[in-house]
Scaffold this active site. Structure first.
Site, PDB file in Angstrom:
ATOM      1  N   ARG A  58       0.827  -1.208   0.000  1.00 53.97           N
ATOM      2  CA  ARG A  58       0.000   0.000   0.000  1.00 53.97           C
ATOM      3  C   ARG A  58       0.862   1.258   0.000  1.00 53.97           C
ATOM      4  O   ARG A  58       0.538   2.249  -0.658  1.00 53.97           O
ATOM      5  CB  ARG A  58      -0.935  -0.022   1.219  1.00 53.97           C
ATOM      6  CG  ARG A  58      -1.905   1.132   1.230  1.00 53.97           C
ATOM      7  CD  ARG A  58      -3.109   0.820   2.090  1.00 53.97           C
ATOM      8  NE  ARG A  58      -4.061   1.919   2.043  1.00 53.97           N
ATOM      9  CZ  ARG A  58      -4.289   2.738   3.073  1.00 53.97           C
ATOM     10  NH1 ARG A  58      -3.636   2.578   4.212  1.00 53.97           N
ATOM     11  NH2 ARG A  58      -5.168   3.710   2.947  1.00 53.97           N
ATOM     12  N   HIS A  62       0.596   4.189  -2.832  1.00 60.77           N
ATOM     13  CA  HIS A  62       0.336   5.596  -2.496  1.00 60.77           C
ATOM     14  C   HIS A  62       1.489   6.501  -2.886  1.00 60.77           C
ATOM     15  O   HIS A  62       1.291   7.657  -3.253  1.00 60.77           O
ATOM     16  CB  HIS A  62       0.058   5.741  -0.992  1.00 60.77           C
ATOM     17  CG  HIS A  62      -1.323   5.336  -0.612  1.00 60.77           C
ATOM     18  ND1 HIS A  62      -2.072   6.023   0.304  1.00 60.77           N
ATOM     19  CD2 HIS A  62      -2.097   4.320  -1.043  1.00 60.77           C
ATOM     20  CE1 HIS A  62      -3.259   5.436   0.423  1.00 60.77           C
ATOM     21  NE2 HIS A  62      -3.293   4.399  -0.371  1.00 60.77           N
ATOM     22  N   ASN A  90      -3.903   8.577   3.483  1.00 66.12           N
ATOM     23  CA  ASN A  90      -2.563   8.143   3.860  1.00 66.12           C
ATOM     24  C   ASN A  90      -2.393   7.976   5.358  1.00 66.12           C
ATOM     25  O   ASN A  90      -1.370   7.486   5.811  1.00 66.12           O
ATOM     26  CB  ASN A  90      -1.519   9.147   3.353  1.00 66.12           C
ATOM     27  CG  ASN A  90      -1.387   9.078   1.841  1.00 66.12           C
ATOM     28  OD1 ASN A  90      -1.780   8.106   1.229  1.00 66.12           O
ATOM     29  ND2 ASN A  90      -0.820  10.115   1.272  1.00 66.12           N
ATOM     30  N   HIS A 186      -5.326  -6.239  -2.806  1.00 65.63           N
ATOM     31  CA  HIS A 186      -6.239  -6.443  -1.675  1.00 65.63           C
ATOM     32  C   HIS A 186      -6.399  -7.925  -1.317  1.00 65.63           C
ATOM     33  O   HIS A 186      -7.250  -8.277  -0.525  1.00 65.63           O
ATOM     34  CB  HIS A 186      -7.597  -5.803  -1.964  1.00 65.63           C
ATOM     35  CG  HIS A 186      -7.558  -4.301  -1.968  1.00 65.63           C
ATOM     36  ND1 HIS A 186      -8.604  -3.517  -2.376  1.00 65.63           N
ATOM     37  CD2 HIS A 186      -6.578  -3.422  -1.599  1.00 65.63           C
ATOM     38  CE1 HIS A 186      -8.278  -2.230  -2.264  1.00 65.63           C
ATOM     39  NE2 HIS A 186      -7.052  -2.153  -1.810  1.00 65.63           N
TER      40      HIS A 186
HETATM   41  C1  HEM Z   1      -9.566   2.204  -6.553  1.00 64.73           C
HETATM   42  C2  HEM Z   1      -8.462   1.862  -5.988  1.00 64.73           C
HETATM   43  C3  HEM Z   1      -8.247   1.636  -4.510  1.00 64.73           C
HETATM   44  C4  HEM Z   1      -8.975   2.024  -3.430  1.00 64.73           C
HETATM   45  C5  HEM Z   1     -10.242   2.853  -3.410  1.00 64.73           C
HETATM   46  C6  HEM Z   1      -8.313   1.500  -2.253  1.00 64.73           C
HETATM   47  C7  HEM Z   1      -8.723   1.713  -0.962  1.00 64.73           C
HETATM   48  C8  HEM Z   1      -8.164   1.114   0.143  1.00 64.73           C
HETATM   49  C9  HEM Z   1      -8.642   1.290   1.497  1.00 64.73           C
HETATM   50  C10 HEM Z   1      -9.763   2.199   1.920  1.00 64.73           C
HETATM   51  C11 HEM Z   1      -7.904   0.492   2.296  1.00 64.73           C
HETATM   52  C12 HEM Z   1      -8.039   0.318   3.805  1.00 64.73           C
HETATM   53  C13 HEM Z   1      -7.060   1.212   4.523  1.00 64.73           C
HETATM   54  C14 HEM Z   1      -7.150   1.087   6.013  1.00 64.73           C
HETATM   55  O1  HEM Z   1      -8.235   0.855   6.544  1.00 64.73           O
HETATM   56  O2  HEM Z   1      -6.131   1.259   6.691  1.00 64.73           O
HETATM   57  C15 HEM Z   1      -6.942  -0.182   1.463  1.00 64.73           C
HETATM   58  C16 HEM Z   1      -6.017  -1.071   1.922  1.00 64.73           C
HETATM   59  C17 HEM Z   1      -5.033  -1.614   1.130  1.00 64.73           C
HETATM   60  N1  HEM Z   1      -4.799  -1.322  -0.203  1.00 64.73           N
HETATM   61 FE1  HEM Z   1      -6.031  -0.321  -1.422  1.00 64.73          FE
HETATM   62  N2  HEM Z   1      -7.214   0.801  -2.641  1.00 64.73           N
HETATM   63  C18 HEM Z   1      -7.133   0.863  -3.997  1.00 64.73           C
HETATM   64  C19 HEM Z   1      -6.142   0.316  -4.777  1.00 64.73           C
HETATM   65  C20 HEM Z   1      -5.048  -0.345  -4.290  1.00 64.73           C
HETATM   66  C21 HEM Z   1      -3.915  -0.741  -5.082  1.00 64.73           C
HETATM   67  C22 HEM Z   1      -3.745  -0.470  -6.558  1.00 64.73           C
HETATM   68  C23 HEM Z   1      -3.049  -1.385  -4.235  1.00 64.73           C
HETATM   69  C24 HEM Z   1      -1.715  -1.990  -4.508  1.00 64.73           C
HETATM   70  C25 HEM Z   1      -1.231  -2.405  -5.605  1.00 64.73           C
HETATM   71  C26 HEM Z   1      -3.656  -1.400  -2.933  1.00 64.73           C
HETATM   72  C27 HEM Z   1      -3.135  -2.026  -1.837  1.00 64.73           C
HETATM   73  C28 HEM Z   1      -3.717  -2.049  -0.593  1.00 64.73           C
HETATM   74  C29 HEM Z   1      -3.251  -2.891   0.496  1.00 64.73           C
HETATM   75  C30 HEM Z   1      -2.113  -3.893   0.437  1.00 64.73           C
HETATM   76  C31 HEM Z   1      -4.069  -2.605   1.592  1.00 64.73           C
HETATM   77  C32 HEM Z   1      -3.985  -3.198   3.004  1.00 64.73           C
HETATM   78  C33 HEM Z   1      -3.154  -2.288   3.866  1.00 64.73           C
HETATM   79  C34 HEM Z   1      -2.886  -2.802   5.264  1.00 64.73           C
HETATM   80  O3  HEM Z   1      -3.212  -3.935   5.592  1.00 64.73           O
HETATM   81  O4  HEM Z   1      -2.318  -2.020   6.033  1.00 64.73           O
HETATM   82  N3  HEM Z   1      -4.854  -0.743  -2.996  1.00 64.73           N
HETATM   83  N4  HEM Z   1      -7.132   0.222   0.153  1.00 64.73           N
HETATM   84  C1  LIG Z   2      -0.860  10.084  -0.191  1.00 62.43           C
HETATM   85  O1  LIG Z   2       0.441  10.241  -0.642  1.00 62.43           O
HETATM   86  C2  LIG Z   2       0.629  10.152  -2.055  1.00 62.43           C
HETATM   87  C3  LIG Z   2       2.070  10.228  -2.411  1.00 62.43           C
HETATM   88  O2  LIG Z   2       2.899  10.226  -1.330  1.00 62.43           O
HETATM   89  C4  LIG Z   2      -0.079  11.276  -2.724  1.00 62.43           C
HETATM   90  O3  LIG Z   2       0.080  11.200  -4.126  1.00 62.43           O
HETATM   91  C5  LIG Z   2      -1.486  11.153  -2.334  1.00 62.43           C
HETATM   92  O4  LIG Z   2      -2.117  12.245  -2.883  1.00 62.43           O
HETATM   93  C6  LIG Z   2      -1.670  11.134  -0.783  1.00 62.43           C
HETATM   94  N1  LIG Z   2      -3.052  10.954  -0.452  1.00 62.43           N
HETATM   95  C7  LIG Z   2      -3.685  11.791   0.338  1.00 62.43           C
HETATM   96  C8  LIG Z   2      -5.129  11.702   0.439  1.00 62.43           C
HETATM   97  O5  LIG Z   2      -3.073  12.643   0.935  1.00 62.43           O
END
Ligand code: HEM
Ligand SMILES: *[C@@H]1O[C@H](CO)[C@@H](O)[C@H](O)[C@H]1NC(C)=O
Ligand SMILES: *[C@@H]1O[C@H](CO)[C@@H](O)[C@H](O)[C@H]1NC(C)=O
Ligand SMILES: *[C@@H]1O[C@H](CO)[C@@H](O)[C@H](O)[C@H]1NC(C)=O
Length: 332
Positions: A58, A62, A90, A186
């Protein structure tokens, strides 16, 4: 023309910046041990904490998405200036301590040589491989950016439409196969209830009823302000294609996870990845490499990943650590 050139030369003398040069084994000569130092720290951490894989995946997403892989995500906010870390999505990014640990070890071996953005990229790759994903080739030579501005953050929200999400990925040179493969990130990690509680107010055909009940119970748990749920309900620590099978069964946690399973723009790709684990792993690796190609054109090698280097007055620039930050391959 000549004026412009001397202006540029002047700029380069004033600031210790360099231009990015991405290739295989960028540190082969300058810091041959760099990649194995990174891999070693990731391996040790992973042995006691498998959640380091989702944390790094993640963080990498980001950092790279909508800007460049420039480690701007690592900059600490100060009282005077908030950084990207302070921006909404973030806030729950994790894994900063691992990056600090790697940076310390790498600085001891080769001071001011290895960028924080390369550390994120290599560490993420290793964490993916340790969890069962492919050990894909990571190009190196990224630079650490000179800005970290929360107002420039532009990440997709959970209730984005599939079309709008695909457009955002496209703006980052990622096609719909890349986008669906990356959402497969995910397959590991968790989401806090605050990111999906909007789906829990009333039963909704898009969510499996027993998952709905469980999430409702868990999210209202009184002993935790914001509980979490595994994004992959079956194998939350394995880098496998289970995520796609879960969303086919309406067991996606986030709105966007569930949407890609049945949207006409992505259903074919989801079904393909659900059937072919190796195809998912290869597509994920390809897309991660593409994401890693978004690099900063100018930057520095940060000495501490959490703070920008302090500008150094030119006359005192005797020590060679500073000179190392200027790379020889300038292109004009
Ligand atoms: C439309 C695209 C995406 C949305 C809206 C999204 C949204 C989110 C959200 C809301 C979380 C939960 C964060 C939390 O509660 O701490 C999350 C977790 C995560 N996302 Fe995404 N995400 C997206 C795309 C991606 C992509 C492209 C990747 C990586 C290639 C990714 C990797 C992860 C991972 C690994 C987690 C788990 C983080 C953890 O366990 O700490 N996500 N994402
Ligand atoms: C989180 O950080 C990335 C890059 O560090 C940035 O592009 C992104 O806009 C940030 N997201 C938010 C909501 O601040
Ligand atoms: C991935 O491959 C690199 C060599 O390219 C190696 O140094 C590293 O240890 C490997 N990582 C894992 C987790 O197997
Ligand atoms: C709800 O919490 C229980 C107990 O911690 C856990 O075993 C279960 O997996 C959680 N359910 C969901 C859907 O997150």
């Amino acid at each position: 023309m000549k004026g412009k050139l001397s202006f540029l030369v002047c700029l380069l003398f004033m600031f210790p910046v360099a231009l990015a040069d991405l290739r295989i084994g960028f540190y082969k000569d300058t810091c041959p041990g760099a990649e194995s130092i990174i891999s070693g720290v990731v391996q040790t951490t992973f042995a006691s904490d498998k959640s380091i894989t989702p944390a790094l995946v993640r963080m990498y997403f980001h950092d790279c998405f909508n800007a460049a892989c420039d480690a701007s995500i690592l900059i600490d906010s100060t009282s005077a200036k908030p950084s990207e870390k302070a921006a909404g999505p973030n806030l729950t990014v994790r894994g900063f301590e691992l990056i600090d640990k790697v940076k310390k070890a790498v600085e001891e071996a080769c001071p001011s040589t290895v960028s924080c953005s390369d550390i994120i990229a290599v560490a993420t790759r290793d964490a993916v491989a340790l969890a069962g994903g492919l050990n894909y080739t990571v190009l190196t030579g990224r630079l650490d950016g000179l800005q970290s501005d929360p107002s420039k953050v532009n990440l997709p929200g959970t209730s984005i439409s599939v079309l709008a999400a695909l457009q955002m990925f496209k703006a980052n040179q990622l096609d719909s196969i890349d986008a669906v493969a990356l959402l497969g990130g995910h397959t590991v990690g968790v989401a806090h209830c605050s990111f999906f509680k909007d789906r829990l107010s009333s039963p909704d055909r898009s969510m499996d009823p027993s998952l709905f009940q469980q999430l409702r119970t868990n999210c209202s748990s009184s002993n935790n302000v914001d509980p979490t749920a595994n994004l992959d309900q079956k194998t939350p620590f394995d880098f496998d294609n289970q995520y796609y099978k879960q969303i086919q069964m309406r067991k996606g946690i986030l709105q966007i996870d569930q949407r890609i399973a049945f949207d006409r723009l992505t259903i074919g790709i989801v079904n393909d990845f659900a059937l072919n684990p190796d195809k998912f792993k290869q597509s994920f690796a390809n897309a991660m490499i593409k994401l890693g190609n978004l690099v900063a054109n100018v930057g520095e090698i940060r000495q501490n990943c959490r703070v920008f280097n302090q500008p150094k007055p030119r006359p005192q620039q005797q020590n060679n650590q500073v000179d190392k930050q200027e790379r020889p391959s300038l292109i004009f």
